[in-house]
Write a protein that holds these residues in place. Structure first.
Motif, PDB file in Angstrom:
ATOM      1  N   ALA A  93       1.734  -9.736   3.180  1.00 31.13           N
ATOM      2  CA  ALA A  93       2.068  -8.343   3.463  1.00 31.13           C
ATOM      3  C   ALA A  93       2.742  -8.245   4.825  1.00 31.13           C
ATOM      4  CB  ALA A  93       0.820  -7.473   3.444  1.00 31.13           C
ATOM      5  N   TYR A  94       3.560  -7.199   4.958  1.00 29.60           N
ATOM      6  CA  TYR A  94       4.153  -6.876   6.250  1.00 29.60           C
ATOM      7  C   TYR A  94       3.578  -5.541   6.688  1.00 29.60           C
ATOM      8  CZ  TYR A  94       7.456  -5.044   9.624  1.00 29.60           C
ATOM      9  OH  TYR A  94       8.014  -4.483  10.742  1.00 29.60           O
ATOM     10  N   ASN A  95       2.965  -5.511   7.831  1.00 30.58           N
ATOM     11  CA  ASN A  95       2.376  -4.282   8.356  1.00 30.58           C
ATOM     12  C   ASN A  95       1.329  -3.711   7.398  1.00 30.58           C
ATOM     13  OD1 ASN A  95       2.144  -2.439  10.435  1.00 30.58           O
ATOM     14  ND2 ASN A  95       3.638  -1.034   9.556  1.00 30.58           N
ATOM     15  N   PHE A  96       0.721  -4.580   6.641  1.00 27.90           N
ATOM     16  CA  PHE A  96      -0.379  -4.263   5.742  1.00 27.90           C
ATOM     17  C   PHE A  96      -0.043  -3.185   4.724  1.00 27.90           C
ATOM     18  CE2 PHE A  96      -4.440  -5.168   4.408  1.00 27.90           C
ATOM     19  CZ  PHE A  96      -5.140  -5.915   5.341  1.00 27.90           C
ATOM     20  N   ASN A  97       1.196  -3.157   4.307  1.00 26.44           N
ATOM     21  CA  ASN A  97       1.556  -2.224   3.246  1.00 26.44           C
ATOM     22  C   ASN A  97       1.500  -2.939   1.906  1.00 26.44           C
ATOM     23  OD1 ASN A  97       1.945   0.303   4.596  1.00 26.44           O
ATOM     24  ND2 ASN A  97       3.653  -0.686   5.638  1.00 26.44           N
ATOM     25  N   LYS A  98       2.484  -2.821   1.104  1.00 21.79           N
ATOM     26  CA  LYS A  98       2.406  -3.416  -0.224  1.00 21.79           C
ATOM     27  C   LYS A  98       2.252  -4.927  -0.125  1.00 21.79           C
ATOM     28  CE  LYS A  98       7.436  -3.468  -0.697  1.00 21.79           C
ATOM     29  NZ  LYS A  98       8.572  -2.819  -1.395  1.00 21.79           N
ATOM     30  N   PHE A  99       1.480  -5.449  -1.065  1.00 23.89           N
ATOM     31  CA  PHE A  99       1.248  -6.881  -1.098  1.00 23.89           C
ATOM     32  C   PHE A  99       2.241  -7.543  -2.045  1.00 23.89           C
ATOM     33  CE2 PHE A  99      -2.020  -6.022   1.524  1.00 23.89           C
ATOM     34  CZ  PHE A  99      -3.340  -6.249   1.160  1.00 23.89           C
ATOM     35  N   TYR A 100       2.704  -8.714  -1.648  1.00 28.31           N
ATOM     36  CA  TYR A 100       3.538  -9.541  -2.512  1.00 28.31           C
ATOM     37  C   TYR A 100       2.669 -10.689  -2.983  1.00 28.31           C
ATOM     38  CZ  TYR A 100       7.540  -7.038  -0.588  1.00 28.31           C
ATOM     39  OH  TYR A 100       8.440  -6.074  -0.218  1.00 28.31           O
ATOM     40  N   PHE A 101       2.553 -10.814  -4.288  1.00 22.51           N
ATOM     41  CA  PHE A 101       1.669 -11.822  -4.853  1.00 22.51           C
ATOM     42  C   PHE A 101       2.443 -12.992  -5.438  1.00 22.51           C
ATOM     43  CE2 PHE A 101      -2.658 -10.142  -4.941  1.00 22.51           C
ATOM     44  CZ  PHE A 101      -2.458  -8.791  -4.678  1.00 22.51           C
ATOM     45  N   GLY A 102       1.781 -14.127  -5.458  1.00 26.11           N
ATOM     46  CA  GLY A 102       2.284 -15.259  -6.218  1.00 26.11           C
ATOM     47  C   GLY A 102       1.858 -15.119  -7.670  1.00 26.11           C
ATOM     48  N   SER A 103       2.230 -16.099  -8.469  1.00 22.57           N
ATOM     49  CA  SER A 103       1.944 -16.026  -9.904  1.00 22.57           C
ATOM     50  C   SER A 103       0.581 -16.607 -10.259  1.00 22.57           C
ATOM     51  CB  SER A 103       3.041 -16.734 -10.694  1.00 22.57           C
ATOM     52  OG  SER A 103       3.238 -18.026 -10.179  1.00 22.57           O
ATOM     53  N   GLY A 104      -0.124 -17.118  -9.273  1.00 21.42           N
ATOM     54  CA  GLY A 104      -1.494 -17.575  -9.509  1.00 21.42           C
ATOM     55  C   GLY A 104      -1.598 -19.055  -9.820  1.00 21.42           C
ATOM     56  N   THR A 105      -2.739 -19.641  -9.451  1.00 20.97           N
ATOM     57  CA  THR A 105      -3.087 -21.016  -9.803  1.00 20.97           C
ATOM     58  C   THR A 105      -4.452 -20.986 -10.467  1.00 20.97           C
ATOM     59  OG1 THR A 105      -1.867 -22.033  -7.973  1.00 20.97           O
ATOM     60  CG2 THR A 105      -3.648 -23.327  -8.954  1.00 20.97           C
TER      61      THR A 105
ATOM     62  N   THR B 100      -4.458   4.466  13.426  1.00 20.94           N
ATOM     63  CA  THR B 100      -3.331   3.828  14.119  1.00 20.94           C
ATOM     64  C   THR B 100      -2.529   2.944  13.176  1.00 20.94           C
ATOM     65  OG1 THR B 100      -4.675   1.956  14.912  1.00 20.94           O
ATOM     66  CG2 THR B 100      -4.513   3.890  16.322  1.00 20.94           C
ATOM     67  N   GLY B 101      -2.402   3.366  11.915  1.00 22.91           N
ATOM     68  CA  GLY B 101      -1.576   2.639  10.961  1.00 22.91           C
ATOM     69  C   GLY B 101      -2.214   1.421  10.354  1.00 22.91           C
ATOM     70  N   ARG B 102      -3.410   1.071  10.793  1.00 19.42           N
ATOM     71  CA  ARG B 102      -4.051  -0.117  10.233  1.00 19.42           C
ATOM     72  C   ARG B 102      -4.766   0.231   8.935  1.00 19.42           C
ATOM     73  NH1 ARG B 102      -8.193  -2.338  13.095  1.00 19.42           N
ATOM     74  NH2 ARG B 102      -8.705  -0.322  14.006  1.00 19.42           N
ATOM     75  N   LYS B 103      -4.840  -0.741   8.064  1.00 18.74           N
ATOM     76  CA  LYS B 103      -5.503  -0.535   6.791  1.00 18.74           C
ATOM     77  C   LYS B 103      -6.463  -1.690   6.544  1.00 18.74           C
ATOM     78  CE  LYS B 103      -1.329   1.512   4.782  1.00 18.74           C
ATOM     79  NZ  LYS B 103      -0.434   1.034   5.839  1.00 18.74           N
ATOM     80  N   GLU B 104      -7.463  -1.398   5.735  1.00 18.97           N
ATOM     81  CA  GLU B 104      -8.366  -2.429   5.273  1.00 18.97           C
ATOM     82  C   GLU B 104      -7.706  -3.120   4.080  1.00 18.97           C
ATOM     83  OE1 GLU B 104     -13.127  -2.206   4.376  1.00 18.97           O
ATOM     84  OE2 GLU B 104     -11.754  -1.139   3.070  1.00 18.97           O
ATOM     85  N   THR B 105      -8.286  -4.229   3.668  1.00 15.52           N
ATOM     86  CA  THR B 105      -7.692  -4.921   2.526  1.00 15.52           C
ATOM     87  C   THR B 105      -7.837  -4.090   1.252  1.00 15.52           C
ATOM     88  OG1 THR B 105      -7.525  -7.056   1.432  1.00 15.52           O
ATOM     89  CG2 THR B 105      -9.743  -6.187   1.770  1.00 15.52           C
ATOM     90  N   GLN B 106      -7.105  -4.455   0.243  1.00 12.36           N
ATOM     91  CA  GLN B 106      -7.066  -3.681  -0.997  1.00 12.36           C
ATOM     92  C   GLN B 106      -8.113  -4.178  -1.998  1.00 12.36           C
ATOM     93  OE1 GLN B 106      -3.034  -3.490  -2.494  1.00 12.36           O
ATOM     94  NE2 GLN B 106      -2.218  -3.208  -0.427  1.00 12.36           N
ATOM     95  N   TYR B 107      -8.785  -3.231  -2.628  1.00 14.33           N
ATOM     96  CA  TYR B 107      -9.781  -3.526  -3.648  1.00 14.33           C
ATOM     97  C   TYR B 107      -9.204  -3.132  -4.998  1.00 14.33           C
ATOM     98  CZ  TYR B 107     -12.860  -3.931   0.349  1.00 14.33           C
ATOM     99  OH  TYR B 107     -13.414  -4.325   1.544  1.00 14.33           O
ATOM    100  N   PHE B 108      -9.258  -4.074  -5.921  1.00 11.68           N
ATOM    101  CA  PHE B 108      -8.601  -3.889  -7.212  1.00 11.68           C
ATOM    102  C   PHE B 108      -9.563  -3.434  -8.296  1.00 11.68           C
ATOM    103  CE2 PHE B 108      -4.222  -5.519  -7.086  1.00 11.68           C
ATOM    104  CZ  PHE B 108      -4.188  -5.927  -5.763  1.00 11.68           C
ATOM    105  N   GLY B 109      -9.012  -2.645  -9.224  1.00  9.06           N
ATOM    106  CA  GLY B 109      -9.739  -2.309 -10.434  1.00  9.06           C
ATOM    107  C   GLY B 109      -9.574  -3.409 -11.467  1.00  9.06           C
ATOM    108  N   PRO B 110     -10.240  -3.268 -12.623  1.00 14.88           N
ATOM    109  CA  PRO B 110     -10.209  -4.311 -13.647  1.00 14.88           C
ATOM    110  C   PRO B 110      -8.894  -4.375 -14.422  1.00 14.88           C
ATOM    111  CG  PRO B 110     -11.499  -2.461 -14.402  1.00 14.88           C
ATOM    112  CD  PRO B 110     -11.137  -2.171 -12.984  1.00 14.88           C
TER     113      PRO B 110
END
Lengths: 111, 117
Positions: A93-105, B100-110
């Motif tokens: 992630a950049y600046n903790f916005n959207k995450f870019y994921f790999g395809s998984g292992t 201040t623009g910081r976020k915690e990590t993301q928690y995913f649904g199923p």
């Protein structure tokens, strides 16, 4: 274009040994990296992360290493356990916005 | 504390039909994200809400996809009309803003497994 790549779709390891999962990225602006673990029919669950200002982060049996010059990170699991068998996704992630994921292992730890 | 929930868990529809997916984030989480995984490939970002506002919708494939988060609580993702290539697993995630623009990590649904025939 995929900015995060996991080139090994699967890995098989004997219980008690080390599992090493690899991930490469292309965008030098990424400042946060994460590993997620996913069991079948469930969503990804957060495992461990590392900021770009560090090169290592450890949490119990899990250690993530970051090599910024190579744009490479890896996840080490020691010792591996059968319950670790799952699909592991690398994310950036950049600046903790959207995450870019790999395809998984897909990791299989054999008893 | 309840995690992120998604409904339905599975949906099978015919091409041309409409489907609406729902996501309930963790209570108090301002940030809500939609992702999609197609055919064992990478998990791809679709869009990001902060409360009821769309912060980033750069990942939305086309205008057949409409996401809403009225009131800043749950979110819906509507696909109308559905096409074959829309099949995949749709994940929702939420996270807390830490100031201040910081976020915690993301928690995913199923996830919701969508199959378009």
């Amino acid at each position: 274009d995929q900015q995060v790549k996991q080139n090994s779709p699967s890995l098989s390891v004997q219980e008690g040994r080390i599992s090493i999962l690899n991930c490469d990225y292309t965008n030098s602006m990424f400042d946060y990296f994460l590993w997620y673990k996913k069991y079948p029919a469930e969503g990804p669950t957060f495992l461990i992360s590392i900021s770009s200002i560090k090169d290592k982060n450890e949490d119990g049996r899990f250690t993530v290493f970051l090599n910024k010059s190579a744009k490479h990170l890896s996840l080490h699991i020691v010792p591996s356990q059968p319950g670790d068998s799952a699909v592991y996704f690398c994310a950036a992630a950049y600046n903790f916005n959207k995450f870019y994921f790999g395809s998984g292992t897909k990791l299989n730890v054999k008893p | 504390e309840a995690g992120v929930t998604q409904f339905p868990s599975h949906s099978v529809i015919e091409k041309g039909q409409t489907v609406t997916l729902r996501c309930d984030p963790i209570s108090g989480h301002d940030n809500l994200y939609w992702y999609r995984r197609v055919m064992g490939k990478e998990i791809k970002f679709l869009l990001h809400f902060v409360k009821e506002s769309k912060q980033d919708e750069s990942g939305m494939p086309n205008n057949r996809f409409l996401a809403e988060r009225t009131g800043g609580t749950y979110s819906t993702l509507k696909v109308q009309p559905a096409e074959l290539e829309d099949s995949g697993v749709y994940f929702c995630a939420s996270s807390l803003s830490l100031g201040t623009g910081r976020k915690e990590t993301q928690y995913f649904g199923p996830g919701t497994r969508l199959l378009v025939l």
